[in-house]
Design an enzyme around this catalytic site. Structure first.
Site, PDB file in Angstrom:
ATOM      1  N   ASP A   1      10.787  -4.168  -4.441  1.00  0.00           N
ATOM      2  CA  ASP A   1      11.726  -5.293  -4.360  1.00  0.00           C
ATOM      3  C   ASP A   1      12.352  -5.369  -2.969  1.00  0.00           C
ATOM      4  OD1 ASP A   1      11.218  -5.690  -7.090  1.00  0.00           O
ATOM      5  OD2 ASP A   1      12.829  -4.313  -7.647  1.00  0.00           O
TER       6      ASP A   1
ATOM      7  N   LEU B   1       0.809  -1.217   0.000  1.00  0.00           N
ATOM      8  CA  LEU B   1       0.000   0.000   0.000  1.00  0.00           C
ATOM      9  C   LEU B   1       0.845   1.272   0.000  1.00  0.00           C
ATOM     10  CD1 LEU B   1      -2.653  -1.155   2.641  1.00  0.00           C
ATOM     11  CD2 LEU B   1      -2.841  -1.244   0.139  1.00  0.00           C
TER      12      LEU B   1
ATOM     13  N   ASP C   1      18.438   1.383  -7.505  1.00  0.00           N
ATOM     14  CA  ASP C   1      17.520   0.309  -7.121  1.00  0.00           C
ATOM     15  C   ASP C   1      17.963  -0.416  -5.856  1.00  0.00           C
ATOM     16  OD1 ASP C   1      16.361   1.035  -9.490  1.00  0.00           O
ATOM     17  OD2 ASP C   1      16.105  -1.017 -10.225  1.00  0.00           O
TER      18      ASP C   1
END
Length: 322
Positions: free
Chosen positions: A261, A229, A297
């Site tokens: 991730d 969420l 990332d």
């Protein structure tokens, strides 16, 4: 062969990003990094002390060599990565127009990873893991990749390896949305743990609340489903119960890519450590909060000590003062 906690498979690309708030056509200098959903999760798990293997196919080119060295350098086993000179390693670019406006451009069609086949999988390697982690990106790369994912699931299920599935939908890769829904639902039905985002849950089920999405996706009593969420945290549902877990406040979001991730890494780590699902989800929320505060990332993925300090700040403060 040493047993692994997690095996994952999928495409990793070379990422070119910039610190300048400009359209890409006005950017002249880029920073080279690495990004890919599955390897992001693998690196997140190794930072927390777990043993992880990553399966993929890279181009026989400098970028392929760079990706392999980077991921291996993070402690991930890349012994089952293969190389090909028939296609290049994919790349993608991040365009930062403002702190709130980030665009991503992929150049991955016909990439080396799209040539991954079921024959590239080592059954003995997968069956020695506790968990098999998959995303919905890999089956969208090519029909051969879809077959490889199906084969990996068959190996896992026949060897009591739990399957964790993050839909991570890339609508442009699939093209046909009905086919995408059918493919992803077929994988979800076989998964032991599902980690969709709210929008992905709505796409797959047609439902509009976390509770109803989970109820629609859960096909077996043992399945555990967690709905991401964003800043609000996450909702989980199992046959034993359900609940909301609050997110961790972040003063400034620098780069949201990779947060999902990192969340997956935190949840999987918690499950590996035998934690209750609520605690595993809380750990996932903490991991996501770490990552969004830094560029890249995986650069912001915390170590075990950093994660524990966020989860237990009072204990961390006591340890420092000793």
């Amino acid at each position: 062969m040493e047993e692994l906690d997690v095996v994952t498979l999928g495409e990793t690309m070379v990422l070119f990003s910039t610190h300048e708030n400009l359209p890409l056509d006005y950017v002249h200098q880029f920073q080279k990094q690495v990004g890919g959903a599955e390897s992001n999760v693998a690196i997140g798990l190794t930072r927390l002390g777990h043993r992880v293997g990553w399966i993929s196919k890279l181009g026989e080119d400098p970028f392929g060599s760079y990706v392999n060295k980077f991921i291996r350098g993070e402690g991930v086993d890349t012994s089952r990565v293969t190389f090909t000179d028939a296609a290049p390693t994919a790349v993608y670019f991040k365009e930062k127009l403002s702190e709130e406006n980030l665009n991503v451009y992929y150049y991955r069609k016909g990439s080396a990873a799209s040539l991954l086949t079921a024959e590239d999988l080592d059954e003995d390697y997968i069956k020695k893991a506790r968990f098999l982690h998959l995303t919905g990106i890999t089956p969208a790369l090519s029909e051969e990749c879809r077959q490889a994912v199906d084969r990996a699931i068959d190996i896992a299920r026949s060897n009591d390896v739990k399957v964790i599935f993050d839909p991570n939908i890339r609508y442009k890769l699939f093209g046909d949305l009905d086919a995408a829904r059918e493919t992803l639902l077929s994988i979800a039905d076989k998964a032991d743990v599902l980690l969709p985002g709210m929008d992905e849950g709505e796409f797959l089920t047609g439902e509009t609340t976390p509770e109803r999405i989970c109820s629609a996706l859960r096909k077996r009593s043992g399945q555990r489903i967690v709905i991401k969420l964003g800043a609000e945290g996450a909702y989980y549902q199992t046959s034993e119960g359900d609940g909301y877990v609050a997110g961790f406040p972040v003063e400034k979001v620098v780069d949201p890519v990779g947060a999902g991730d990192a969340f997956a890494s935190g949840v999987i780590s918690g499950l590996l450590d035998g934690k209750a699902i609520e605690e595993a989800v809380r750990q996932g929320n903490a991991m996501g909060a770490f990552v969004v505060q830094m560029n890249g990332d995986v650069e912001g993925v915390p170590t075990r000590r950093q994660l524990d300090a966020l989860l237990n700040p009072k204990q961390a403060k006591q340890d420092v003062n000793r």
